[in-house]
Write a protein that holds these residues in place. Structure first.
Motif, short mmCIF file in Angstrom:
data_model
loop_
_atom_site.label_atom_id
_atom_site.label_comp_id
_atom_site.label_asym_id
_atom_site.label_seq_id
_atom_site.Cartn_x
_atom_site.Cartn_y
_atom_site.Cartn_z
N GLU A 119 1.14 -1.20 0.32
CA GLU A 119 -0.21 0.22 0.27
C GLU A 119 0.71 1.07 -0.45
O GLU A 119 0.63 2.55 -0.56
N THR A 123 0.66 4.36 -2.92
CA THR A 123 0.09 5.43 -2.14
C THR A 123 0.37 6.27 -2.68
O THR A 123 0.09 7.85 -2.69
N TRP A 187 -6.81 -0.08 1.11
CA TRP A 187 -6.35 0.68 0.53
C TRP A 187 -6.99 1.83 0.63
O TRP A 187 -7.63 2.83 -0.48
#
Length: 254
Positions: A119, A123, A187
Motif C-alpha cells: 500500500e 499510495t 487501501w
C-alpha cells in the motif's frame, strides 16, 4: 443503444455480478480466506500474479501456494529463512515457477521492510488521474534486488505498452468499496476514480461490441480509451464496470 441506455444496462449487470456469489468461481476468493490486512494484500498480489489461463487452475494453484506458505503469507514473507524457501521448490503455474516465486517472496520482504508495504508504494507514488504510471514505478521498486531477467515478465509495465491486467485487478481488489463483500477497500488513500479496468480478452471483446473500445489490441492505449469511456459512465467508480464486462463475456458469452 444510447449512452443513457448503455449505462442502465451496464449498471444492472454490475448489480447482477458484484455480489458474494461472484467469489465462488473467481480467484478473489483466495484473499477472502484471511482477515489481517497484510495477509489479504500479499495473498491477493500473489494470486493476481498467476491469474491467467484456466480459472480453476488459478484457484487451485493459489490454494497450493498458500499451503506452502503455511496459510500465513505475511509471516512467511517477513520471517522466512532459506530453509523455508525450500517449501516453494517445484511450484509452477504456466510460466511462473519456483525461481520467480522465490524472488517475489524476497522482494515482498524488502517492500514491507523498507517501503511501507504494498500500500505504501502505490499510495506514495500515485499519479493525479491514473495509477498506470504508479504501476510502472512499482515495477522499478519491485525489481531493485538482484534478480533473474526471466522474472521481470511477471510484473507488467504500462509505460512499455502493457494493459497490466493482473495488477489493475489487484488494485481493484484493494481499493474498491467492500460493501458488496467482493472487493476489500482496505487501501483508503487511493480514489476509486483512478482505477483502471482489468482489460483482457473477455472484457475487451464485450467493450468493443458495446462501442466502448475501438482499438483492436488489448494494450495500454486500449486501456486508456476504455478508461475514458467508463469514466463518462461513472467518474467516481468507473472500474465497477469490470463486473459487467467480465460477466457478460465469461458467463453470458455476450
Amino acid at each position: 443503444m444510447t449512452k443513457s441506455e448503455l449505462k442502465v444496462f451496464l449498471d444492472e449487470k454490475v448489480l447482477q455480478y458484484n455480489n458474494p456469489e461472484f467469489l465462488e468461481t473467481d480467484p478473489i476468493q483466495i484473499p477472502h480466506l484471511f482477515t489481517d490486512k497484510e495477509d489479504i494484500e500479499i495473498s491477493a498480489f500473489l494470486t493476481a500474479t498467476i491469474a491467467w489461463g484456466n480459472r480453476k487452475s488459478i484457484i487451485n494453484n493459489s490454494h497450493k501456494l498458500m499451503e506452502r506458505m503455511g496459510q500465513s503469507p505475511y509471516d512467511f514473507v517477513l520471517n522466512h529463512t532459506n530453509d523455508h524457501l525450500e517449501n516453494l521448490n517445484g511450484f509452477v503455474h504456466r510460466t511462473f515457477n519456483e525461481i520467480d516465486l522465490t524472488y517475489f517472496i524476497r522482494s515482498l520482504k524488502n517492500i514491507y521492510a523498507n517501503h511501507n508495504g504494498l500500500e505504501g508504494i502505490f499510495t506514495t507514488h500515485q499519479d493525479k488521474d491514473s495509477l498506470q504510471p504508479t504501476i510502472s514505478q512499482f515495477k522499478k521498486i519491485f525489481f531493485e534486488l538482484p534478480h533473474e531477467l526471466r522474472t521481470t515478465k511477471h510484473v507488467s509495465d504500462p509505460i512499455k505498452g502493457s494493459a497490466a491486467k493482473r495488477i489493475n485487478m489487484f488494485l481493484r481488489w484493494m481499493v474498491r468499496d467492500p460493501s458488496t463483500q467482493v472487493d476489500f477497500g482496505i487501501w483508503q488513500n487511493i480514489d476509486t476514480s483512478k482505477l483502471s479496468c482489468p482489460l483482457d480478452v473477455h472484457s475487451g471483446n464485450v467493450a468493443r461490441k458495446l462501442g466502448l473500445l475501438k482499438r483492436k489490441q488489448n494494450d495500454a492505449k486500449a486501456l486508456a480509451e476504455l478508461d475514458r469511456n467508463l469514466r463518462k459512465l461513472d467518474p467516481i467508480d468507473p472500474v465497477k464496470y469490470d463486473f459487467a464486462l467480465f460477466g457478460l463475456g465469461v458467463f453470458e458469452k455476450f
